[in-house]
Design an enzyme around this catalytic site. Structure first.
Site, PDB file in Angstrom:
ATOM      1  N   CYS A 126      68.202   3.924  38.195  1.00 25.71           N
ATOM      2  CA  CYS A 126      66.917   3.238  38.365  1.00 25.71           C
ATOM      3  C   CYS A 126      66.911   2.411  39.644  1.00 25.71           C
ATOM      4  O   CYS A 126      67.444   1.301  39.690  1.00 25.71           O
ATOM      5  CB  CYS A 126      66.640   2.352  37.147  1.00 25.71           C
ATOM      6  N   CYS A 163      65.130  -0.938  39.378  1.00 26.36           N
ATOM      7  CA  CYS A 163      65.913  -1.986  38.686  1.00 26.36           C
ATOM      8  C   CYS A 163      67.032  -2.512  39.577  1.00 26.36           C
ATOM      9  O   CYS A 163      67.299  -3.705  39.612  1.00 26.36           O
ATOM     10  CB  CYS A 163      66.560  -1.445  37.410  1.00 26.36           C
ATOM     11  N   ASP A 164      67.731  -1.621  40.261  1.00 27.22           N
ATOM     12  CA  ASP A 164      69.005  -2.008  40.883  1.00 27.22           C
ATOM     13  C   ASP A 164      69.026  -1.959  42.409  1.00 27.22           C
ATOM     14  O   ASP A 164      69.996  -2.407  43.021  1.00 27.22           O
ATOM     15  CB  ASP A 164      70.125  -1.099  40.336  1.00 27.22           C
TER      16      ASP A 164
END
Ligand code: NDP
Length: 320
Positions: free
Chosen positions: A143, A146-147
């Site tokens: 992701c 997300c990261d």
């Protein structure tokens, strides 16, 4: 098999942000929800490290801790949270049947309403090095949204050639010094528009006919060994992050005989803007029906919708 089926007002299947949010709302509405957590209690967020984009956590929170908080909140309002996996359902009648577990432990439940929040699972390449570094939070992620932030100014590699991979590569390109995209064939599957977007970004290098041999690094990614499938040549791309964007699989197989799915297995909303499925009294929340946003916060939002829809459905049916 249990010969005395248990009757519940609201059965929640799956325990990610969608399921727990549905549980909080359903429990507070006196629906006495029973939740089965499924194969991966807490869902995909238990595979991530730091979550920085869920509102309400100004310092960020790690994924498993956030899921533990959501579980505690659901339990505070008396959600009956159980370990177990729904192996079969029968949605043919007004009371929805579900079976949990297998063999002698199989348990039958009859539910007036059902909320499906079984999520989706990211696909991984399956390389030992990839999975090991993923599991220790060592720079392997599925992701980018997300990261990606953790790799600002750094060099990363992303695998995949669909719309998701292009979207994630473009996202990473805004943050990272360089993004190398590995495409296994001599062309991408992504739409032309997405390909143009990738090709228009100077800091993305697309390598076609390229397979990942190994993700290098002991405690964290420090490079990716790749092989050109045409020439057989191997080389190492320096990188601190390795992103996998080769698709997701919605966890919906068990519902297939009853619930309308699209060609990729995502549950189709019967009426957009609601959480209703084609079966009366069965609602869906989260990634099981979402191939576009796939965020914890959007899953939580649809979990809330599903509980409110289920509550209204029960009230209309006179089930108190
Ligand atoms: P897709 O299934 O469309 O694409 C997966 C990609 O991963 C393919 O290019 C495939 O390669 C590649 N792949 C699969 N396995 C491997 C492997 N082992 N090694 C290397 N590469 C591999 O998934 P997406 O998540 O990209 O998209 C899912 C759906 O969501 C699609 O319908 C897409 O259009 C949609 N979507 C739309 C967006 C938008 O419009 N903004 C954004 C994101 C998704 P190959 O081509 O060789 O099979």
């Amino acid at each position: 098999m249990n010969q005395n089926p248990e009757h519940v007002k609201c059965l929640i299947i799956g325990s990610g942000p969608a399921g727990y949010t549905a549980a909080i709302y359903a429990a507070r509405a006196d629906m006495h929800p029973v939740m089965y957590q499924g194969m991966q209690p807490g869902g995909q967020l238990t595979e991530t490290t730091e979550v920085d984009n869920f509102p309400g956590y100004p310092e960020g929170i790690n994924g498993p801790a956030m899921m533990a908080d959501l579980e505690a909140q659901a339990k505070r309002f008396d959600t009956d949270v159980r370990t177990g996996f729904v192996t079969e359902v029968d949605f043919s009648g007004p009371v929805h049947k579900a079976w949990v577990g297998e063999g002698d432990d199989r348990h039958e439940i009859h539910a007036d309403s059902v909320i499906i929040s079984t999520g989706a699972s990211a696909k991984w390449l399956g390389l030992e090095s990839e999975l090991r570094l993923r599991d220790i939070g060592g720079g392997v992620s599925a992701c980018a949204v997300c990261d990606g932030f953790f790799y600002r100014g750094q060099e990363v590699v992303i695998v995949g050639a669909g719309d998701s991979a292009c979207e994630e590569a473009s996202y990473l390109a805004k943050l990272c010094k360089k993004v190398t995209m590995l495409v296994r064939r001599d062309e991408m599957r992504a739409s032309k528009a997405m390909q143009h977007r990738v090709n228009g970004l100077e800091n993305i290098e697309v390598r076609y006919n390229t397979e990942t041999v190994e993700v290098l690094g002991d405690q964290g990614v420090d490079g990716v060994k790749v092989k050109n499938s045409v020439t057989g040549e191997e080389d190492v791309i320096p990188a601190t992050g390795f992103f996998v964007a080769i698709g997701h699989k919605p966890n919906t197989d068990v519902f297939k005989p009853w619930i309308n799915l699209d060609d990729q297995g995502y549950i189709v909303y019967e009426q957009p803007g609601t959480s209703r499925t084609n079966v009366e009294g069965v609602f869906v929340a989260g990634d099981a029906a979402d191939k576009t946003y796939r965020q914890a916060v959007t899953a939580a939002g649809t979990g809330c919708m599903a509980a409110l829809d289920a509550e209204r459905y029960l009230a209309a049916k006179g089930i108190h």
